[in-house]
Design an enzyme around this catalytic site. Sequence first.
Site, PDB file in Angstrom:
ATOM      1  N   SER A 169     -25.886 -16.549  17.202  1.00  0.00           N
ATOM      2  CA  SER A 169     -26.785 -16.939  17.078  1.00  0.00           C
ATOM      3  C   SER A 169     -27.887 -15.922  16.857  1.00  0.00           C
ATOM      4  CB  SER A 169     -27.770 -17.752  18.340  1.00  0.00           C
ATOM      5  OG  SER A 169     -28.741 -18.419  18.058  1.00  0.00           O
TER       6      SER A 169
ATOM      7  N   HIS B  39     -26.121 -26.185  19.265  1.00  0.00           N
ATOM      8  CA  HIS B  39     -26.258 -24.904  18.970  1.00  0.00           C
ATOM      9  C   HIS B  39     -25.634 -23.856  19.658  1.00  0.00           C
ATOM     10  CE1 HIS B  39     -27.939 -21.345  17.628  1.00  0.00           C
ATOM     11  NE2 HIS B  39     -28.793 -21.681  19.043  1.00  0.00           N
TER      12      HIS B  39
END
EC number: 2.3.1.-
Length: 342
Positions: free
Chosen positions: A152, A319
Amino acid sequence: MMILGKAGILAQYGTIYVRQNTIRNNLSSCIFKQSLCAFHSLAKVLQQKQVPLDLSYDIIKRDAVKTGDEGKPRPPIIILHGLFGNKLNNRSIGRNLNKKLGRDVYLLDLRNHGSSPHSSVHNYEVMSEDVKHFITKHELNTNGGPIIIGHSMGGKVAMMLVLKNPQLCSMLVCIENAPVSLRPNAEFVEYIKALMEIVNDKGKTIRTLKQADEHLAERIGGNELVRRFLLTALKKVKMDNSSSVSSYTFEERIPLATLKDAIVKGEIAAWPLDPARERWTRPALFIRATQSHYVVDEYLPIIGAFFPRFETRDIDAGHWVNAEKPGECAESIVDFVERHED
C-alpha cells in the site's frame, strides 16, 4: 526678508532631510524585504530538502549454515508496511521469505509509524529518501542491491525509491498499489477520527481494548481484522486511579493529526512521477487482491510505462492481503525471485 529667507532655507533643508530619511527608510525596508524573501526561500529549500530520518527496524537473520552460503550472503529483503502499520505487521511474511529464500529480511518502520521518528512532513519523496538512507547506512546496496517490498503506502515508497535510484535495488515487489494519483481516501480520515475519539475520551467511557474495539466497530464498521490493525496505532496506559488491572486510557503511538493532514492534502493518494522521465527496467512484481480496487486492470498500461518488466499475481483477499494471506503472498514472491535471480 532674512527671516523669511532663513525659513525658506530651513524649509528646504527640512525637505532634504525628510527626503533623505525617506530614502533611508525605503532602503532599509527594501533590504528587510529582501532578507525576508531570502529567509523564506531558504526555509522552502530546507523544507523541500529534508534531512533523512534514521528508521527503526527489525532483522530476521539468515541461517548461513542451513542455507549453505557461508561467506556469500544473498541480497537482503526489505519490507515496508502501509498507512497506520508498523514493522510487526510483516513478521509472518518476513519469516516465510527468510526461510524459503535463505537471506536476511529487514522489517522497517516508516517515518511517523511504529518506533521511527516523527516529522511534520509526510510524502513519498521524503519517505523514499529515508529508505535510501537506511540502505546506504547499513551497506545493503551490494550484490546487486536489496529486494524491496512494499504494501500500500509502502508500495508507493518502494516504487519511488527504485525510480529515483535505478541502481539501488535488484527487484521490486509492490503489494496493493499502483503508480497513479487518486483522490484522497475519505475512509482513512474516518479511521483517524475514530482513533482520536478514543484518545480524547481519556478513560471516561473507553477503558479496555474491548471497549475501544466496540467504539471502532460503531464508527467504521464490522471488519475485525481492520479494527485490530488500527488499534495498533494506539498504546495503552494504565489508569493511576483504577483498581482494575484491565482499565486503561489510550494514547497515540503515531502522530494522527500529521497523518490526517497528509491524507486530506492528498499526499498519501498522490503520485508525482512521469514515465516520460522515470522508468525502471529491472524485474517488478505487482500483487493484487481480488477483493480490492487498488490495482484495477485500467492501471496496467500505466504500470507498464514505468516498469516495462512487470508482472502481476492475483490473490483472493482484501486490501491487507499481506496480513490475511502471508503464506500465499510469500509463495508468489519466492517464485518471482527464484525466476529472476542470477
